[in-house]
Design a protein around this motif. Structure first.
Motif, PDB file in Angstrom:
ATOM      1  N   CYS A  18     -24.632  -9.037  15.079  1.00 29.11           N
ATOM      2  CA  CYS A  18     -23.703  -8.843  16.208  1.00 29.11           C
ATOM      3  C   CYS A  18     -24.275  -7.850  17.215  1.00 29.11           C
ATOM      4  CB  CYS A  18     -22.348  -8.347  15.711  1.00 29.11           C
ATOM      5  SG  CYS A  18     -21.294  -9.619  15.003  1.00 29.11           S
ATOM      6  N   GLU A  19     -24.833  -6.743  16.716  1.00 32.17           N
ATOM      7  CA  GLU A  19     -25.423  -5.721  17.592  1.00 32.17           C
ATOM      8  C   GLU A  19     -26.565  -6.292  18.425  1.00 32.17           C
ATOM      9  OE1 GLU A  19     -26.612  -2.505  15.057  1.00 32.17           O
ATOM     10  OE2 GLU A  19     -24.537  -1.960  14.587  1.00 32.17           O
ATOM     11  N   ARG A  20     -27.300  -7.235  17.861  1.00 31.68           N
ATOM     12  CA  ARG A  20     -28.437  -7.843  18.557  1.00 31.68           C
ATOM     13  C   ARG A  20     -28.023  -9.039  19.414  1.00 31.68           C
ATOM     14  NH1 ARG A  20     -33.370  -7.773  14.131  1.00 31.68           N
ATOM     15  NH2 ARG A  20     -33.319  -5.535  13.772  1.00 31.68           N
ATOM     16  N   ASP A  21     -26.714  -9.258  19.516  1.00 30.54           N
ATOM     17  CA  ASP A  21     -26.156 -10.370  20.303  1.00 30.54           C
ATOM     18  C   ASP A  21     -26.676 -11.734  19.855  1.00 30.54           C
ATOM     19  OD1 ASP A  21     -24.515  -8.756  21.910  1.00 30.54           O
ATOM     20  OD2 ASP A  21     -26.187  -8.309  23.257  1.00 30.54           O
ATOM     21  N   LEU A  22     -26.862 -11.890  18.552  1.00 34.67           N
ATOM     22  CA  LEU A  22     -27.292 -13.168  18.002  1.00 34.67           C
ATOM     23  C   LEU A  22     -26.109 -13.976  17.479  1.00 34.67           C
ATOM     24  CD1 LEU A  22     -30.520 -12.006  16.154  1.00 34.67           C
ATOM     25  CD2 LEU A  22     -30.364 -13.280  18.290  1.00 34.67           C
ATOM     26  N   ILE A  23     -25.040 -13.275  17.077  1.00 36.39           N
ATOM     27  CA  ILE A  23     -23.826 -13.940  16.632  1.00 36.39           C
ATOM     28  C   ILE A  23     -22.620 -13.261  17.267  1.00 36.39           C
ATOM     29  CG2 ILE A  23     -24.838 -14.678  14.434  1.00 36.39           C
ATOM     30  CD1 ILE A  23     -23.111 -12.509  13.057  1.00 36.39           C
ATOM     31  N   ASP A  24     -21.508 -13.990  17.276  1.00 31.08           N
ATOM     32  CA  ASP A  24     -20.227 -13.469  17.758  1.00 31.08           C
ATOM     33  C   ASP A  24     -19.247 -13.465  16.602  1.00 31.08           C
ATOM     34  OD1 ASP A  24     -20.730 -13.075  20.501  1.00 31.08           O
ATOM     35  OD2 ASP A  24     -20.420 -15.210  20.900  1.00 31.08           O
ATOM     36  N   GLN A  25     -18.341 -12.507  16.627  1.00 29.99           N
ATOM     37  CA  GLN A  25     -17.252 -12.483  15.668  1.00 29.99           C
ATOM     38  C   GLN A  25     -15.962 -12.737  16.420  1.00 29.99           C
ATOM     39  OE1 GLN A  25     -16.631  -8.812  13.561  1.00 29.99           O
ATOM     40  NE2 GLN A  25     -15.035  -9.698  12.280  1.00 29.99           N
ATOM     41  N   ASP A  26     -15.200 -13.725  15.971  1.00 30.09           N
ATOM     42  CA  ASP A  26     -13.908 -14.042  16.554  1.00 30.09           C
ATOM     43  C   ASP A  26     -12.897 -13.980  15.419  1.00 30.09           C
ATOM     44  OD1 ASP A  26     -11.880 -14.885  18.258  1.00 30.09           O
ATOM     45  OD2 ASP A  26     -12.365 -16.993  18.000  1.00 30.09           O
ATOM     46  N   CYS A  27     -12.132 -12.906  15.397  1.00 28.61           N
ATOM     47  CA  CYS A  27     -11.194 -12.624  14.302  1.00 28.61           C
ATOM     48  C   CYS A  27     -11.971 -12.572  12.995  1.00 28.61           C
ATOM     49  CB  CYS A  27     -10.056 -13.650  14.249  1.00 28.61           C
ATOM     50  SG  CYS A  27      -9.013 -13.602  15.689  1.00 28.61           S
ATOM     51  N   GLU A  28     -11.758 -13.529  12.128  1.00 25.34           N
ATOM     52  CA  GLU A  28     -12.411 -13.536  10.807  1.00 25.34           C
ATOM     53  C   GLU A  28     -13.584 -14.516  10.751  1.00 25.34           C
ATOM     54  OE1 GLU A  28     -11.075 -11.875   7.839  1.00 25.34           O
ATOM     55  OE2 GLU A  28      -9.746 -10.772   9.177  1.00 25.34           O
ATOM     56  N   ARG A  29     -13.971 -15.098  11.878  1.00 21.57           N
ATOM     57  CA  ARG A  29     -15.009 -16.121  11.908  1.00 21.57           C
ATOM     58  C   ARG A  29     -16.249 -15.623  12.639  1.00 21.57           C
ATOM     59  NH1 ARG A  29     -13.783 -20.022   8.550  1.00 21.57           N
ATOM     60  NH2 ARG A  29     -15.006 -21.513   9.728  1.00 21.57           N
ATOM     61  N   TYR A  30     -17.402 -16.083  12.174  1.00 19.87           N
ATOM     62  CA  TYR A  30     -18.684 -15.747  12.794  1.00 19.87           C
ATOM     63  C   TYR A  30     -19.342 -17.027  13.270  1.00 19.87           C
ATOM     64  CZ  TYR A  30     -18.047 -11.281  10.463  1.00 19.87           C
ATOM     65  OH  TYR A  30     -17.540 -10.064  10.057  1.00 19.87           O
ATOM     66  N   ARG A  31     -20.020 -16.940  14.432  1.00 21.17           N
ATOM     67  CA  ARG A  31     -20.758 -18.095  14.960  1.00 21.17           C
ATOM     68  C   ARG A  31     -21.927 -17.578  15.805  1.00 21.17           C
ATOM     69  NH1 ARG A  31     -16.165 -17.800  17.774  1.00 21.17           N
ATOM     70  NH2 ARG A  31     -15.100 -19.454  16.665  1.00 21.17           N
ATOM     71  N   LEU A  32     -22.893 -18.444  16.034  1.00 23.69           N
ATOM     72  CA  LEU A  32     -24.035 -18.076  16.871  1.00 23.69           C
ATOM     73  C   LEU A  32     -23.588 -17.887  18.312  1.00 23.69           C
ATOM     74  CD1 LEU A  32     -26.838 -20.498  15.632  1.00 23.69           C
ATOM     75  CD2 LEU A  32     -26.252 -18.237  14.775  1.00 23.69           C
ATOM     76  N   CYS A  33     -24.265 -17.003  19.026  1.00 22.73           N
ATOM     77  CA  CYS A  33     -23.978 -16.804  20.453  1.00 22.73           C
ATOM     78  C   CYS A  33     -24.465 -17.989  21.262  1.00 22.73           C
ATOM     79  CB  CYS A  33     -24.691 -15.558  20.971  1.00 22.73           C
ATOM     80  SG  CYS A  33     -23.944 -14.027  20.390  1.00 22.73           S
TER      81      CYS A  33
END
Length: 75
Positions: free
Chosen positions: A60-75
């Motif tokens: 997340c810090e490297r802006d490679l994935i996003d967190q939306d509530c309890e879900r993670y996905r690629l940016c």
């Protein structure tokens, strides 16, 4: 031994800045599944939540994935 043709099969690319094998594994999992919860990552990758928290935070810090509530996905 014959190789099978790979026409139509896309191989996900991994960002070059990812050096950790576990981070690469999480990234590939998300790239093939679209999105996942922490529990789905834990089960699908057979990894402990404490390890996943650290990896997901870094991604997340490297802006490679996003967190939306309890879900993670690629940016």
């Amino acid at each position: 031994m014959h190789s099978r043709p790979t026409a139509g099969i896309e191989t996900p690319s991994i960002p070059s800045e990812l050096e950790s094998p576990r981070a690469k594994l999480v990234y590939l999992f998300l790239s093939t599944h679209g999105e996942a919860s922490l529990s789905e990552l834990e089960t699908g990758l057979d990894m402990k939540k404490i390890s996943l928290y650290s990896i997901l935070s870094t991604l997340c810090e490297r802006d490679l994935i996003d967190q939306d509530c309890e879900r993670y996905r690629l940016c």
